[in-house]
Each structure stands twice: as structure tokens, then as C-alpha cells.
Design a protein around this motif. Structure first.
Motif, short mmCIF file in Angstrom:
data_model
loop_
_atom_site.label_atom_id
_atom_site.label_comp_id
_atom_site.label_asym_id
_atom_site.label_seq_id
_atom_site.Cartn_x
_atom_site.Cartn_y
_atom_site.Cartn_z
N SER A 1 -12.90 -16.77 -61.88
CA SER A 1 -11.32 -16.09 -61.93
C SER A 1 -11.41 -14.89 -60.78
O SER A 1 -10.40 -14.57 -60.09
CB SER A 1 -10.96 -15.32 -63.13
OG SER A 1 -11.91 -14.65 -63.61
N GLU A 2 -12.67 -14.26 -60.59
CA GLU A 2 -12.81 -13.01 -59.60
C GLU A 2 -13.75 -13.73 -58.85
O GLU A 2 -15.01 -13.95 -58.93
CB GLU A 2 -13.19 -11.80 -60.32
CG GLU A 2 -11.95 -11.23 -61.04
CD GLU A 2 -11.03 -10.73 -60.26
OE1 GLU A 2 -11.26 -10.39 -59.10
OE2 GLU A 2 -9.81 -10.44 -60.86
N SER B 1 -18.26 -10.91 -54.45
CA SER B 1 -18.42 -10.06 -53.36
C SER B 1 -19.24 -10.83 -52.32
O SER B 1 -20.19 -11.38 -52.35
CB SER B 1 -19.13 -8.72 -53.79
OG SER B 1 -19.10 -8.16 -52.66
N TYR C 1 -11.33 -17.36 -46.93
CA TYR C 1 -11.68 -17.26 -48.36
C TYR C 1 -11.87 -18.46 -49.12
O TYR C 1 -11.14 -19.56 -48.82
CB TYR C 1 -10.92 -16.43 -49.10
CG TYR C 1 -10.85 -14.84 -48.76
CD1 TYR C 1 -11.76 -13.96 -49.17
CD2 TYR C 1 -10.05 -14.23 -47.64
CE1 TYR C 1 -11.92 -12.66 -48.66
CE2 TYR C 1 -9.89 -12.97 -47.32
CZ TYR C 1 -10.89 -12.19 -47.66
OH TYR C 1 -10.79 -11.00 -47.51
N ASP D 1 -13.96 -7.61 -49.09
CA ASP D 1 -13.48 -7.62 -50.50
C ASP D 1 -12.44 -6.67 -50.55
O ASP D 1 -11.40 -6.88 -51.38
CB ASP D 1 -14.91 -7.07 -51.40
CG ASP D 1 -15.87 -7.89 -51.64
OD1 ASP D 1 -15.90 -9.29 -51.12
OD2 ASP D 1 -17.12 -7.67 -51.79
N HIS E 1 -9.24 -8.23 -49.27
CA HIS E 1 -8.65 -9.11 -50.25
C HIS E 1 -7.79 -8.74 -51.15
O HIS E 1 -6.97 -9.04 -51.43
CB HIS E 1 -9.95 -10.12 -50.76
CG HIS E 1 -9.62 -11.10 -51.81
ND1 HIS E 1 -9.05 -11.06 -52.78
CD2 HIS E 1 -9.33 -12.50 -51.29
CE1 HIS E 1 -8.49 -12.11 -53.43
NE2 HIS E 1 -8.89 -12.95 -52.51
N LYS E 2 -8.43 -7.42 -51.75
CA LYS E 2 -7.90 -6.76 -52.64
C LYS E 2 -6.51 -6.07 -52.29
O LYS E 2 -5.61 -6.07 -52.83
CB LYS E 2 -8.74 -5.56 -53.30
CG LYS E 2 -8.18 -4.63 -54.48
CD LYS E 2 -8.97 -3.53 -54.69
CE LYS E 2 -8.70 -2.67 -55.80
NZ LYS E 2 -9.59 -1.73 -56.29
N LYS F 1 -3.81 -8.80 -51.43
CA LYS F 1 -3.23 -9.40 -52.76
C LYS F 1 -2.44 -8.38 -53.60
O LYS F 1 -1.40 -8.94 -54.11
CB LYS F 1 -4.44 -9.81 -53.68
CG LYS F 1 -3.74 -10.55 -55.12
CD LYS F 1 -5.21 -10.94 -55.85
CE LYS F 1 -4.58 -12.01 -56.81
NZ LYS F 1 -6.02 -12.50 -57.77
N ASP G 1 -3.36 -14.60 -53.12
CA ASP G 1 -4.71 -14.29 -52.54
C ASP G 1 -4.58 -14.82 -51.00
O ASP G 1 -4.09 -15.87 -50.76
CB ASP G 1 -5.95 -15.54 -53.36
CG ASP G 1 -6.11 -15.14 -54.70
OD1 ASP G 1 -6.36 -13.89 -54.74
OD2 ASP G 1 -5.99 -15.96 -55.58
#
Length: 281
Positions: free
Chosen positions: A57-58, A61, A86, A258, A261-262, A265, A271
Motif C-alpha cells: 500500500s505504501e 523508500s 515509479y 520519496d 512522490h508525497k 500526491k 500517485d
């Protein structure tokens, strides 16, 4: 007038036949592998059990792997372009590509691939038939940009074959409906060639043109670089209007994949597919 037209038609026929004879098999193999390359990811999941994984789900890294990859770039080599893809359900791994521009040579692609499950190292191009065919279609298994440039030249040749083939038909509409299988083999093959060529004219033209542009883009980039950067000096280009910022004298902290991406989103709600980093200045 008729003699001149006949001479021109004969010249086109010789050009069409010459290029067709010497490139037919090669172009067929390239197009055949291209058919499979369209479904590379789907076929890879079918043939390679290591790609059939359930992503967490996550995502794990990838900052450490990204940093290690960039540290291994040789000294004195500029990296004007970095692309990180990704993982997705169909492509469950991180794909890393950096364009390295060393002194005295063409740019090279540096690549790495990490599992979307535990970021372990994976073969860069995989070890299965679909990716093998896809790499042949784009690069002929040759180092960048040599194989890709050959593919681009073959696209130009195919475009020339298509154009000369169309001009060889005096009545293209009538010829496209002419098919005589009851006659001898030569007539049958000629009619089949004409009919399939004329009905597929638009498809063949688009495939040849786009293949030439995509294949020669790397070569055109090298030519542009040689023209724009003469004797190590930047070409005189029109300056772009950038907003003025007051410097505070504090170096900004780097943002890893990372964090990118955060942030992406949180802003878009979906994503992100990839990161493209371009060095300016």
C-alpha cells in the motif's frame, strides 16, 4: 511527355525496388518486434514470474538507491537529464535513467532498476523475451545512440519506399481493388503487394515518419549540441524572462524521490508516474 513520364516512373521503380530488396527483411524484423513491444509490460507479467508481485500500500523508500546511483556517476560527467519511473501494477519496479554527457563523446544512458516490493536490484532490461524484443526494436541491442539512429534511418528509408510506391500507381483507387488470385503466382503477389500497400498507406506513412523522428532524435540532439556549443561557448539565445528572487545565502535542501512522490500526491490526489529532472544553466 509520355516518354518523360515513363522515364520518371522507371526511375521511381528502380529506387523503390532497390531499397525494398535490400531493406525488406530488416524492416520486417523491426516491425515484427515492434508489434510485440507494444505489449511489453503485459507479456512480461505473463512470462516472468518475478514481475507478478503485489505492490504494498505504501511504496518502499527509494531515496538511498537514488542517492547511490547518482554518487556512482563518474567524475567530470555532467548529468543534464534524470528520469525516475515509479512502480505501478503493470510495471512493478522503479526504473531509473540518467543521461550522462561526458567530454569528447556522445551522451550515454545510465540505467538501474529496483523492485517495487523491497527495492532490491533487478536486471535493467529484464531477462525475458518481451523486453528482449522491445530493446531490439528501439536500439538493435546496440549502445545508445547508435542502434536508435540506425532505426531512425530505416524509418526514413521506409518512408521513401512508401512515397515512391504510391507514385508508381497510375490509378491508385482502381489498383487498390484489383486482386486476381486465379492468375499466375507473380500476378497474385503483385496484386497483393499493391492492394495491401495502398490500403495501408496512412498506417505505413505514420509508422515510418514517427519511427524516423524518434530514432533520429538522439542524433539530432548531438548535431544541435555541436552547433549550439561552439568552442565551449554557449550560443547566443534570446533570454527567457524569469521572476526575480532575492538570494538569502542559504543552500536549499535537496528533495529526494520519496518527498517528491508525497508532495505530488498531496497536491493532485493521485500517485505520480515519474520524475523528470532537467539541469538548467
Amino acid at each position: 511527355m509520355s516518354g518523360s513520364y515513363k522515364d520518371q516512373r522507371n526511375r521511381l521503380l528502380r529506387v523503390h525496388s532497390l531499397f525494398g530488396i535490400f531493406t525488406a527483411f530488416f524492416l520486417y524484423i523491426v516491425c515484427f518486434s515492434g508489434t510485440f513491444s507494444v505489449f511489453t509490460h503485459e507479456l512480461t507479467r505473463w512470462t516472468d514470474s518475478s514481475s507478478r508481485i503485489e505492490l504494498p500500500s505504501e511504496l518502499p523508500s527509494v531515496d538511498a538507491q537514488f542517492g547511490q546511483f547518482m554518487q556512482e556517476v563518474p567524475e567530470g560527467v555532467a548529468v543534464p537529464l534524470v528520469v525516475l519511473t515509479y512502480p505501478t501494477v503493470d510495471v512493478p519496479y522503479y526504473d531509473m535513467m540518467a543521461l550522462a554527457a561526458g567530454p569528447g563523446g556522445p551522451p550515454k544512458e545510465l540505467k538501474a532498476r529496483w523492485s517495487g516490493l523491497d527495492v532490491s536490484d533487478m536486471p535493467v532490461r529484464g531477462e525475458n523475451l518481451p523486453e528482449w524484443l522491445a530493446f531490439f526494436h528501439t536500439d538493435l541491442w546496440l549502445p545508445y545512440p547508435f542502434g536508435r539512429s540506425i532505426i531512425g534511418v530505416s524509418g526514413l528509408i521506409m518512408l521513401l519506399i512508401v512515397i515512391t510506391g504510391v507514385f508508381l500507381h497510375r490509378q491508385p483507387v482502381k489498383d487498390s481493388f484489383q486482386w486476381r488470385p486465379e492468375k499466375n503466382l507473380v500476378t497474385f503477389l503483385f496484386d497483393s503487394h499493391s492492394t495491401l500497400g495502398l490500403w495501408g498507406f496512412l498506417f505505413h506513412t505514420v509508422i515510418a515518419f514517427t519511427g524516423a523522428v524518434l530514432g533520429l532524435s538522439s542524433l539530432l540532439g548531438i548535431i544541435f549540441t555541436a552547433i549550439a556549443y561552439t568552442d565551449g561557448k554557449h550560443a547566443e539565445l534570446e533570454p527567457m524572462p524569469f521572476p526575480a528572487f532575492e538570494a538569502e545565502g542559504v543552500a536549499a535542501a535537496s528533495i529526494g524521490p520519496d518527498e517528491v512522490h508525497k508532495i505530488a500526491k498531496s497536491v493532485t490526489g493521485v500517485d505520480p508516474a515519474l520524475i523528470i529532472a532537467i539541469k538548467c544553466g
